[in-house]
Scaffold this motif. Structure first.
Motif, PDB file in Angstrom:
ATOM      1  N   THR A  11      35.044  45.426  57.409  1.00 20.44           N
ATOM      2  CA  THR A  11      35.162  44.703  59.029  1.00 20.44           C
ATOM      3  C   THR A  11      35.736  43.385  59.161  1.00 20.44           C
ATOM      4  O   THR A  11      35.719  42.896  60.283  1.00 20.44           O
ATOM      5  CB  THR A  11      33.517  44.757  59.322  1.00 20.44           C
ATOM      6  N   THR A  35      32.710  49.052  53.330  1.00 17.59           N
ATOM      7  CA  THR A  35      31.697  48.223  53.275  1.00 17.59           C
ATOM      8  C   THR A  35      31.914  47.017  54.212  1.00 17.59           C
ATOM      9  O   THR A  35      32.761  46.520  54.480  1.00 17.59           O
ATOM     10  CB  THR A  35      31.581  47.519  51.701  1.00 17.59           C
ATOM     11  N   GLN A  39      27.766  43.866  59.784  1.00 19.47           N
ATOM     12  CA  GLN A  39      28.184  44.667  61.208  1.00 19.47           C
ATOM     13  C   GLN A  39      28.232  46.021  61.152  1.00 19.47           C
ATOM     14  O   GLN A  39      29.176  46.869  61.095  1.00 19.47           O
ATOM     15  CB  GLN A  39      29.713  43.967  61.345  1.00 19.47           C
ATOM     16  N   GLY A  58      26.077  45.141  52.828  1.00 23.48           N
ATOM     17  CA  GLY A  58      25.437  44.396  51.882  1.00 23.48           C
ATOM     18  C   GLY A  58      24.041  43.934  52.287  1.00 23.48           C
ATOM     19  O   GLY A  58      23.205  43.760  51.090  1.00 23.48           O
ATOM     20  N   LEU A  84      26.342  48.176  47.148  1.00 22.30           N
ATOM     21  CA  LEU A  84      27.794  47.875  47.060  1.00 22.30           C
ATOM     22  C   LEU A  84      28.457  48.140  45.956  1.00 22.30           C
ATOM     23  O   LEU A  84      29.531  48.532  45.549  1.00 22.30           O
ATOM     24  CB  LEU A  84      27.851  46.220  47.300  1.00 22.30           C
ATOM     25  N   VAL A 100      34.153  38.035  51.644  1.00 21.84           N
ATOM     26  CA  VAL A 100      34.659  36.946  51.484  1.00 21.84           C
ATOM     27  C   VAL A 100      33.598  36.260  50.350  1.00 21.84           C
ATOM     28  O   VAL A 100      32.514  36.509  50.599  1.00 21.84           O
ATOM     29  CB  VAL A 100      34.686  36.329  52.911  1.00 21.84           C
ATOM     30  N   ALA A 103      30.175  36.633  47.068  1.00 20.51           N
ATOM     31  CA  ALA A 103      29.375  37.801  47.214  1.00 20.51           C
ATOM     32  C   ALA A 103      30.375  39.068  46.613  1.00 20.51           C
ATOM     33  O   ALA A 103      29.808  40.095  46.579  1.00 20.51           O
ATOM     34  CB  ALA A 103      29.121  37.803  48.693  1.00 20.51           C
ATOM     35  N   ALA A 121      42.174  40.505  47.407  1.00 18.77           N
ATOM     36  CA  ALA A 121      42.045  39.572  48.219  1.00 18.77           C
ATOM     37  C   ALA A 121      41.066  38.478  48.066  1.00 18.77           C
ATOM     38  O   ALA A 121      40.998  37.208  48.330  1.00 18.77           O
ATOM     39  CB  ALA A 121      41.962  40.209  49.717  1.00 18.77           C
ATOM     40  N   ASN A 122      39.836  38.977  47.440  1.00 15.47           N
ATOM     41  CA  ASN A 122      38.652  38.051  47.424  1.00 15.47           C
ATOM     42  C   ASN A 122      38.973  37.053  46.170  1.00 15.47           C
ATOM     43  O   ASN A 122      38.534  37.220  44.906  1.00 15.47           O
ATOM     44  CB  ASN A 122      37.494  38.769  46.999  1.00 15.47           C
ATOM     45  N   GLU A 124      37.863  34.076  45.793  1.00 13.05           N
ATOM     46  CA  GLU A 124      36.628  33.421  45.192  1.00 13.05           C
ATOM     47  C   GLU A 124      36.183  34.008  43.789  1.00 13.05           C
ATOM     48  O   GLU A 124      35.637  33.526  43.057  1.00 13.05           O
ATOM     49  CB  GLU A 124      35.382  33.119  46.111  1.00 13.05           C
ATOM     50  N   MET A 202      42.921  34.473  60.362  1.00 11.05           N
ATOM     51  CA  MET A 202      42.300  35.057  59.343  1.00 11.05           C
ATOM     52  C   MET A 202      40.690  34.844  59.792  1.00 11.05           C
ATOM     53  O   MET A 202      40.366  34.207  60.700  1.00 11.05           O
ATOM     54  CB  MET A 202      42.646  33.820  58.327  1.00 11.05           C
ATOM     55  N   MET A 264      49.476  39.525  57.423  1.00 14.00           N
ATOM     56  CA  MET A 264      48.861  40.042  56.049  1.00 14.00           C
ATOM     57  C   MET A 264      49.319  41.343  55.736  1.00 14.00           C
ATOM     58  O   MET A 264      49.026  41.741  54.599  1.00 14.00           O
ATOM     59  CB  MET A 264      47.359  39.804  55.913  1.00 14.00           C
TER      60      MET A 264
HETATM   61  P1  NDP Z   1      36.376  37.738  56.972  1.00 13.34           P
HETATM   62  O1  NDP Z   1      35.228  36.945  57.033  1.00 13.34           O
HETATM   63  O2  NDP Z   1      37.258  38.005  58.158  1.00 13.34           O
HETATM   64  O3  NDP Z   1      35.738  39.266  56.505  1.00 13.34           O
HETATM   65  C1  NDP Z   1      34.811  39.283  55.280  1.00 13.34           C
HETATM   66  C2  NDP Z   1      34.285  40.619  55.030  1.00 13.34           C
HETATM   67  O4  NDP Z   1      33.457  40.577  53.999  1.00 13.34           O
HETATM   68  C3  NDP Z   1      33.518  41.348  56.246  1.00 13.34           C
HETATM   69  O5  NDP Z   1      33.917  42.705  56.198  1.00 13.34           O
HETATM   70  C4  NDP Z   1      31.944  41.086  56.030  1.00 13.34           C
HETATM   71  O6  NDP Z   1      31.064  41.753  56.498  1.00 13.34           O
HETATM   72  C5  NDP Z   1      32.138  41.146  54.416  1.00 13.34           C
HETATM   73  N1  NDP Z   1      31.179  40.198  53.956  1.00 13.34           N
HETATM   74  C6  NDP Z   1      30.821  38.971  54.195  1.00 13.34           C
HETATM   75  N2  NDP Z   1      29.898  38.614  53.417  1.00 13.34           N
HETATM   76  C7  NDP Z   1      29.320  39.596  52.545  1.00 13.34           C
HETATM   77  C8  NDP Z   1      28.147  39.620  51.747  1.00 13.34           C
HETATM   78  N3  NDP Z   1      27.343  38.748  51.426  1.00 13.34           N
HETATM   79  N4  NDP Z   1      28.264  40.854  51.028  1.00 13.34           N
HETATM   80  C9  NDP Z   1      28.872  41.852  51.444  1.00 13.34           C
HETATM   81  N5  NDP Z   1      29.932  41.797  52.411  1.00 13.34           N
HETATM   82  C10 NDP Z   1      30.212  40.624  52.926  1.00 13.34           C
HETATM   83  O7  NDP Z   1      37.156  37.310  55.654  1.00 13.34           O
HETATM   84  P2  NDP Z   1      38.705  37.635  55.480  1.00 13.34           P
HETATM   85  O8  NDP Z   1      39.158  39.135  55.737  1.00 13.34           O
HETATM   86  O9  NDP Z   1      39.481  36.450  56.315  1.00 13.34           O
HETATM   87  O10 NDP Z   1      38.913  37.235  53.954  1.00 13.34           O
HETATM   88  C11 NDP Z   1      38.264  38.372  52.935  1.00 13.34           C
HETATM   89  C12 NDP Z   1      38.874  37.847  51.472  1.00 13.34           C
HETATM   90  O11 NDP Z   1      40.404  37.822  51.512  1.00 13.34           O
HETATM   91  C13 NDP Z   1      38.602  36.403  51.295  1.00 13.34           C
HETATM   92  O12 NDP Z   1      38.249  36.103  49.968  1.00 13.34           O
HETATM   93  C14 NDP Z   1      39.941  35.509  51.700  1.00 13.34           C
HETATM   94  O13 NDP Z   1      39.786  34.282  50.937  1.00 13.34           O
HETATM   95  C15 NDP Z   1      40.696  36.394  51.229  1.00 13.34           C
HETATM   96  N6  NDP Z   1      42.088  36.488  51.925  1.00 13.34           N
HETATM   97  C16 NDP Z   1      42.276  36.572  53.361  1.00 13.34           C
HETATM   98  C17 NDP Z   1      43.298  36.300  53.915  1.00 13.34           C
HETATM   99  C18 NDP Z   1      43.482  36.336  55.460  1.00 13.34           C
HETATM  100  O14 NDP Z   1      44.442  36.442  55.988  1.00 13.34           O
HETATM  101  N7  NDP Z   1      42.310  36.850  56.203  1.00 13.34           N
HETATM  102  C19 NDP Z   1      44.680  35.889  53.388  1.00 13.34           C
HETATM  103  C20 NDP Z   1      44.278  35.669  51.737  1.00 13.34           C
HETATM  104  C21 NDP Z   1      43.131  35.828  51.209  1.00 13.34           C
HETATM  105  P3  NDP Z   1      30.594  41.479  57.810  1.00 13.34           P
HETATM  106  O15 NDP Z   1      31.733  41.690  58.986  1.00 13.34           O
HETATM  107  O16 NDP Z   1      29.598  42.514  58.162  1.00 13.34           O
HETATM  108  O17 NDP Z   1      30.060  40.024  57.935  1.00 13.34           O
END
Ligand code: NDP
Length: 385
Positions: A11, A35, A39, A58, A84, A100, A103, A121-122, A124, A202, A264
């Protein structure tokens, strides 16, 4: 031939870009697991659209909403941290790891433990658990494909070359939305201003990281683990246009760079199709219209995050995991309006100076350090407040 895929963080921003590409190439993909955190309705909608086998939240408290939204679909619903991990361990050809924050670490490791091909992508998870994660990749024969645009660029520039011939790996940085702000205004930057990135669309956390340049610091650590040429061969250059996504210079003086639009879907497509190529809907680069490409050295007085991250990777041990956890807490506090923009990296440095645990050797060690570092960060904030 049809391939199977699981998307962790479906999402989010990266999840949406990935599903956009799959939507355009439906005949070639079957979705196994999708996953999210909470949301539930959005996740259920995606799971129905892509006929996923299973959808997982999660946050277990969001499972009833997910179940209700999936009623009658025949799609499995599950919730919680263990769910998860189990979903991430399901057989599939490719796992897109886009949760992100830390987690995402345990689910990403679950896919790696199965020896899977993981498009990562994650960042962290690699920052926090670099040695543990890369050791698991080596042990299980898993394949890591970098999704982050810079690392994906480096991966492409290194193809067919020996790391021993690399003189420099140069990560490009946009410099974020505050790159040209007067220094005395940075303390007053608001969350709304910080998440408004000039080039990329992002999620909120990475957008704030981009504004502090901690994103580049995290990417420096990520590059250190993905491309083991040594810290002294990694460097950062500010390229505000985000056209050149990174470069590799070889010992003979040749520099290879990867260029592309700030979208991206380009690096994601390169991991979806790897080692082949696929179409994307992105407009071709018009270099004549762009005219010139500009570069400048980073200013670590203005943005100390890259120095702090470099020092953490040189210190090795637990420092990168502590840095990542403290940064996640500080970014969340900034987004909630509790601390000023310039305090984010100050808190990270503070926690690094006060909490110095032994180097982690297992996933459980990393998770324990992450948990403890978050407590230290909260305490540091309370003490100063
Ligand atoms: P978003 O905040 O847009 O999305 C995060 C996703 O992770 C959502 O599906 C969210 O679910 C889920 N999530 C958040 N917290 C948890 C948790 N505690 N347990 C399980 N799922 C969780 O992040 P981005 O897409 O921007 O980034 C994702 C990763 O990719 C990050 O590590 C970022 O650094 C990396 N990245 C991102 C880029 C980008 O262009 N966006 C570019 C390069 C790297 P929910 O929607 O339900 O909250």
């Amino acid at each position: 031939m049809t391939r199977t895929i699981s998307i962790l963080g479906a999402t989010g921003s990266v999840g949406a870009s990935t599903l956009d590409l799959i939507r355009r190439d439906r005949a070639n993909w079957q979705v196994v697991a999708l996953t999210a955190n909470c949301q539930a309705e959005d996740l259920a909608k995606l799971a129905r659209e892509f006929s996923a086998q299973i959808a997982v939240v999660g946050d277990e408290t969001c499972l009833p909403a997910l179940r209700e939204a999936l009623a009658g679909s025949g799609i499995e619903a599950a919730g919680g941290a263990q769910a998860l991990i189990e979903a991430a361990a399901r057989p599939c050809d490719l796992t897109l790891a886009a949760i992100v924050g830390c987690a995402g670490l345990a689910p990403t490791m679950a896919a790696i433990e199965q020896g899977r091909t993981v498009a990562l992508a994650n960042k962290e998870s690699l920052v926090s658990a670099g040695d543990v994660l890369t050791a698991a990749v080596a042990r299980t024969g898993a394949t890591l494909l970098p999704v982050d645009s810079e690392h994906n660029a480096i991966f492409q520039c290194l193809a067919g070359n020996d790391l021993a011939h690399v003189r420099w790996i140069t990560l490009t940085a946009s410099g974020g939305p505050f790159r040209d702000w007067p220094l005395d205004q940075l303390a007053h930057a608001t969350p709304a201003q910080a998440v408004k990135h000039p080039n990329w669309s992002m999620g909120a956390k990475i957008s704030v990281d981009s504004a502090t340049m901690m994103n580049k610091g995290l990417e420096f650590i990520e590059a250190y683990h993905l491309f083991p040429v040594g810290v002294e061969r990694l460097r950062i250059i500010v390229h505000s246009q985000s056209i050149v996504h990174s470069m590799v210079e070889y010992r003979d003086g040749s520099t290879l760079a990867q260029l592309g639009p700030s979208d991206m879907r380009v690096p994601i497509a390169s991991t979806l199709a790897w080692p082949a190529r696929m179409d994307t809907p992105c407009a071709p680069l018009d270099l004549a219209a762009i005219g010139e490409l500009t570069f400048r050295a980073p200013d670590e007085t203005r943005f100390p995050a890259t120095r702090v991250a470099r020092e953490a990777v040189i210190a090795r041990g637990a420092a990168p995991a502590v840095l990542n956890a403290a940064n996640e807490v500080a970014v969340a506090a900034f987004l909630a309006g509790h601390i000023a923009f310039t305090q984010i990296v100050a808190y990270v440095e503070d926690v690094l100076g006060t909490y110095n645990p032994a180097a982690p050797t297992t996933l459980e060690d990393v998770i324990a350090i992450d948990r403890e570092a978050r407590i230290h960060a909260q305490q540091a904030m309370k003490a100063i407040a």
